[in-house]
Motif scaffolding. Structure first.
Motif, PDB file in Angstrom:
ATOM      1  N   ILE A 114      83.825   3.761  45.821  1.00 25.79           N
ATOM      2  CA  ILE A 114      84.761   4.715  45.231  1.00 25.79           C
ATOM      3  C   ILE A 114      86.188   4.264  45.498  1.00 25.79           C
ATOM      4  O   ILE A 114      86.466   3.612  46.497  1.00 25.79           O
ATOM      5  N   SER A 115      87.096   4.612  44.594  1.00 23.91           N
ATOM      6  CA  SER A 115      88.486   4.190  44.713  1.00 23.91           C
ATOM      7  C   SER A 115      89.393   5.203  44.026  1.00 23.91           C
ATOM      8  O   SER A 115      88.942   5.995  43.188  1.00 23.91           O
TER       9      SER A 115
ATOM     10  N   VAL B 212      91.694   2.612  34.603  1.00 17.54           N
ATOM     11  CA  VAL B 212      90.980   2.860  35.857  1.00 17.54           C
ATOM     12  C   VAL B 212      91.551   2.118  37.061  1.00 17.54           C
ATOM     13  O   VAL B 212      91.099   2.330  38.188  1.00 17.54           O
ATOM     14  N   GLY B 213      92.536   1.242  36.850  1.00 22.07           N
ATOM     15  CA  GLY B 213      93.105   0.482  37.958  1.00 22.07           C
ATOM     16  C   GLY B 213      92.595  -0.942  37.983  1.00 22.07           C
ATOM     17  O   GLY B 213      91.451  -1.221  37.599  1.00 22.07           O
ATOM     18  N   ASP B 214      93.441  -1.865  38.439  1.00 21.74           N
ATOM     19  CA  ASP B 214      93.070  -3.280  38.437  1.00 21.74           C
ATOM     20  C   ASP B 214      92.033  -3.624  39.505  1.00 21.74           C
ATOM     21  O   ASP B 214      91.066  -4.360  39.249  1.00 21.74           O
TER      22      ASP B 214
ATOM     23  N   SER C 185      96.045   5.369  34.523  1.00 23.94           N
ATOM     24  CA  SER C 185      96.448   6.591  33.826  1.00 23.94           C
ATOM     25  C   SER C 185      95.347   7.638  33.894  1.00 23.94           C
ATOM     26  O   SER C 185      95.374   8.626  33.149  1.00 23.94           O
ATOM     27  N   LEU C 186      94.403   7.452  34.785  1.00 22.41           N
ATOM     28  CA  LEU C 186      93.201   8.278  34.838  1.00 22.41           C
ATOM     29  C   LEU C 186      93.491   9.735  35.199  1.00 22.41           C
ATOM     30  O   LEU C 186      94.264  10.026  36.101  1.00 22.41           O
ATOM     31  N   VAL C 187      92.823  10.627  34.485  1.00 25.16           N
ATOM     32  CA  VAL C 187      92.776  12.048  34.836  1.00 25.16           C
ATOM     33  C   VAL C 187      91.303  12.408  34.980  1.00 25.16           C
ATOM     34  O   VAL C 187      90.529  12.235  34.042  1.00 25.16           O
ATOM     35  N   GLY C 188      90.911  12.890  36.162  1.00 28.41           N
ATOM     36  CA  GLY C 188      89.509  13.203  36.379  1.00 28.41           C
ATOM     37  C   GLY C 188      88.780  12.054  37.051  1.00 28.41           C
ATOM     38  O   GLY C 188      89.344  11.334  37.878  1.00 28.41           O
TER      39      GLY C 188
ATOM     40  N   VAL D  57      85.993   5.969  40.100  1.00 31.32           N
ATOM     41  CA  VAL D  57      87.372   6.185  40.517  1.00 31.32           C
ATOM     42  C   VAL D  57      87.806   7.612  40.203  1.00 31.32           C
ATOM     43  O   VAL D  57      87.283   8.255  39.290  1.00 31.32           O
ATOM     44  N   GLY D  58      88.782   8.089  40.983  1.00 36.55           N
ATOM     45  CA  GLY D  58      89.338   9.421  40.797  1.00 36.55           C
ATOM     46  C   GLY D  58      90.204   9.789  41.976  1.00 36.55           C
ATOM     47  O   GLY D  58      90.117   9.171  43.050  1.00 36.55           O
TER      48      GLY D  58
END
Length: 334
Positions: free
Chosen positions: A85-86, A108-110, A92-95, A125-126
């Motif tokens: 998990i990260s 979701v991130g690099d 730009s993730l929401v949720g 991720v979240g």
């Protein structure tokens, strides 16, 4: 701006004196918050599988991602089925989202994309790690251990093993907490964790860290082409080519020094950690070759050119780290 701040946090100047009272207040808040979680006043949640947190007490990159990848690989070899998990920093993730090697890093991130690509483990991720962990375990009930990429200060999620990594070159800067220094928690926090890893050759800073840190080195030998991953070259095969090296990581100088040690001569361009590359960033580069890290590469795939080459690195860590983690997990079972 981020790189400028990192340099300011390496020392003390007169303007730091103005920030110290804020740092003292921040220290009180950090200590009180941790106490409230530890005492049960603030609610924390335990997942139904062991949780390993890989984090740091510094602001900025220290080398967590290579350790997460290494740890996931080693745990799989030891018979575990890890999920990861990260936070998905810089996304730009929401949720909550699941991550695959083909996911868009801007969504979701690099680092999660790189982790998914390298480990073949479920990656979610979240912002709220408890909810992310629950979602992962619901989707993948076969997972029997969770690795949290970062989240040392996310005390709402209970953890069974705490692993802290720090940059052996930069150390802990001037030793002050934010905003006068780079620390999110005081150095004394290290006395309460299970394992400490020093990224790079051990320095004088490493000798005063308790417990004694385990050394990690990032090793690399060949490059692959971002347009064609099957195409690989050794450093010697870049002889006679003009090269630009780009890096948007926590310590770009570490990457540039690594390339120099491989005998390469190049122009360098450093960006802030998690920098979101665009095709326009490469329009003014007129060299034959562009070299980047894997973390940079996942954000350049959509506009990759034949001249884009990637240096993958693998963490080389004393197996004592795995022994310490497994011993702690065994104690939990008994």
């Amino acid at each position: 701006m981020a790189n400028w701040l990192q340099k300011q946090w390496l020392t003390f100047t007169l303007w730091h004196l103005l920030l110290l009272p804020i740092s003292w207040l921040f220290s009180i808040v950090v200590t009180l918050r941790r106490f409230l979680y530890k005492s049960g006043f603030f609610h924390s949640y335990r997942l139904n599988v062991p949780v390993i947190v890989v984090g740091n007490i510094n602001v900025g990159g220290a080398g967590k991602t290579p350790i997460v990848i290494w740890l996931a690989e080693q745990l799989k070899l030891s018979g575990y089925k890890p999920g990861i998990i990260s936070r998905g920093y810089g996304s730009s993730l929401v949720g909550i989202a699941t991550v695959s090697p083909d996911s868009d890093p801007s969504d979701v991130g690099d680092e999660p994309v790189l982790i998914a690509m390298r480990t073949a483990c479920p990656v979610f991720v979240g912002a709220k790690r408890v909810e992310v962990g629950l979602a992962l375990l619901k989707a993948h009930p076969e997972c029997d251990i969770i690795i949290s990429d970062d989240g040392l200060q996310h005390y709402a999620l209970q953890r069974d093993v705490e692993l802290v990594v720090f940059d052996s070159v930069k150390g802990f800067g001037n030793g002050a907490l934010l905003p006068a220094g780079p620390l999110r928690e005081p150095i004394s926090r290290l006395k309460t964790v299970d394992v400490i890893v020093g990224n790079g050759l051990q320095s004088g800073v490493s000798q005063v860290v308790t417990p004694a840190p385990i050394e990690m080195q990032l090793k690399a030998s060949t490059f692959y082409n971002l347009n064609n991953r099957q195409l690989e070259l050794s450093p010697a095969e870049f002889a006679g080519k003009s090269i630009t090296a780009v890096a948007g990581i926590g310590n770009p100088d570490r990457f540039f020094h690594q390339l120099s040690a491989m005998g390469l001569h190049f122009k360098s361009k450093a960006y802030n950690d998690h920098y979101q590359y665009r095709a326009q960033d490469f329009e003014d580069i007129d060299t034959d070759i562009v070299i980047m890290t894997e973390k940079d590469a996942v954000k350049c795939t959509s506009f990759a050119r034949p001249s884009f080459w990637v240096l993958p690195v693998r963490a080389q860590i004393d197996k004592q780290l795995l022994t310490n983690v497994i011993n702690k997990l065994d104690k939990l079972r008994n």
